[in-house]
Write an enzyme that holds these catalytic residues in place. Structure first.
Site, mmCIF file in Angstrom:
data_model
loop_
_atom_site.group_PDB
_atom_site.id
_atom_site.type_symbol
_atom_site.label_atom_id
_atom_site.label_comp_id
_atom_site.label_asym_id
_atom_site.label_seq_id
_atom_site.Cartn_x
_atom_site.Cartn_y
_atom_site.Cartn_z
ATOM 1 N N TYR A 1 0.801 -1.235 0.000
ATOM 2 C CA TYR A 1 0.000 0.000 0.000
ATOM 3 C C TYR A 1 0.831 1.281 0.000
ATOM 4 O O TYR A 1 0.269 2.366 -0.170
ATOM 5 C CB TYR A 1 -0.935 0.016 1.219
ATOM 6 C CG TYR A 1 -1.974 -1.091 1.178
ATOM 7 C CD1 TYR A 1 -3.072 -0.996 0.333
ATOM 8 C CD2 TYR A 1 -1.835 -2.229 1.958
ATOM 9 C CE1 TYR A 1 -4.017 -2.009 0.274
ATOM 10 C CE2 TYR A 1 -2.780 -3.251 1.916
ATOM 11 C CZ TYR A 1 -3.864 -3.127 1.073
ATOM 12 O OH TYR A 1 -4.798 -4.132 1.015
ATOM 13 N N HIS B 1 -10.824 0.194 -5.092
ATOM 14 C CA HIS B 1 -9.715 -0.446 -4.372
ATOM 15 C C HIS B 1 -8.428 0.263 -4.742
ATOM 16 O O HIS B 1 -8.195 0.529 -5.933
ATOM 17 C CB HIS B 1 -9.583 -1.926 -4.758
ATOM 18 C CG HIS B 1 -10.759 -2.752 -4.380
ATOM 19 N ND1 HIS B 1 -11.036 -3.084 -3.063
ATOM 20 C CD2 HIS B 1 -11.733 -3.300 -5.120
ATOM 21 C CE1 HIS B 1 -12.147 -3.812 -3.031
ATOM 22 N NE2 HIS B 1 -12.590 -3.948 -4.268
HETATM 23 C C1 DQA Z 1 -8.282 -2.976 -0.659
HETATM 24 C C2 DQA Z 1 -8.029 -4.368 -1.221
HETATM 25 C C3 DQA Z 1 -8.593 -5.434 -0.301
HETATM 26 O O1 DQA Z 1 -8.300 -6.723 -0.827
HETATM 27 C C4 DQA Z 1 -7.979 -5.351 1.080
HETATM 28 O O2 DQA Z 1 -8.582 -6.270 1.941
HETATM 29 C C5 DQA Z 1 -7.993 -3.978 1.639
HETATM 30 C C6 DQA Z 1 -7.763 -2.833 0.764
HETATM 31 C C7 DQA Z 1 -7.599 -1.896 -1.515
HETATM 32 O O3 DQA Z 1 -7.970 -0.729 -1.376
HETATM 33 O O4 DQA Z 1 -6.688 -2.197 -2.302
HETATM 34 O O5 DQA Z 1 -8.055 -3.803 2.844
HETATM 35 O O6 DQA Z 1 -9.677 -2.714 -0.679
#
Ligand code: DQA
Length: 146
Positions: free
Chosen positions: A22, A100
């Site tokens: 992230y 996402h």
């Molecule tokens: C997410 C992707 C999901 O798989 C994960 O559980 C998240 C973040 C994203 O923003 O990439 O918590 O939603």
């Protein structure tokens, strides 16, 4: 135009969670970015984050009565299995864009390949990081603005 962004579980710990996935930008930085971009788009924006499934539903249920024209939803892991949130999206008379930060389909865990919200949202935007939320706001503006 009034837009509600709902961020689900673990997004509050952006910046320290799985930084290899992230990145190091924090949740506070995400909020600041979203408000800056919303101002440029002339969108009245409210951003909420919760780690609780029922709280996501409460936010969705009240969004129309609170005067929002659309919702941007990153339900995080709930996206992969929460039929309650899926039903909640169907229950509201507002367009909901599913966002996402990452592209869950490109990630190694098989459970991320399922997105139970995709077919009930007006669009899904994934893998574009913070910018994905702005794309979602633009989409809602096109969808809703008369
Ligand atoms: C997410 C992707 C999901 O798989 C994960 O559980 C998240 C973040 C994203 O923003 O990439 O918590 O939603």
């Amino acid at each position: 135009m009034r837009i509600l962004i709902i961020n689900g579980p673990n997004l509050n710990v952006l910046g320290t969670r799985e930084v290899d996935v992230y990145g190091t930008a924090t949740y506070a930085e995400l909020e600041t970015y979203l408000h800056t971009e919303a101002r440029k788009l002339d969108v009245a924006l409210v951003v909420r984050q919760t780690n609780y499934e029922g709280a996501v539903l409460d936010l969705l249920h009240h969004a129309a009565a609170e005067g929002f024209d659309g919702v941007v939803l990153n339900a995080a892991a709930y996206s992969h299995y929460s039929y309650a949130i899926r039903d909640g999206v169907k229950a509201v008379a507002l367009p909901v864009v599913n966002v996402h930060l990452t592209d869950p389909c490109d990630r190694s865990e098989p459970f991320r390949k399922t997105d139970v919200l995709k077919s009930v949202c007006v669009a899904t935007i994934k893998g574009k990081g913070f910018a994905g939320y702005v794309d979602a706001m633009r989409l809602l503006m096109k969808d809703v603005k008369r």
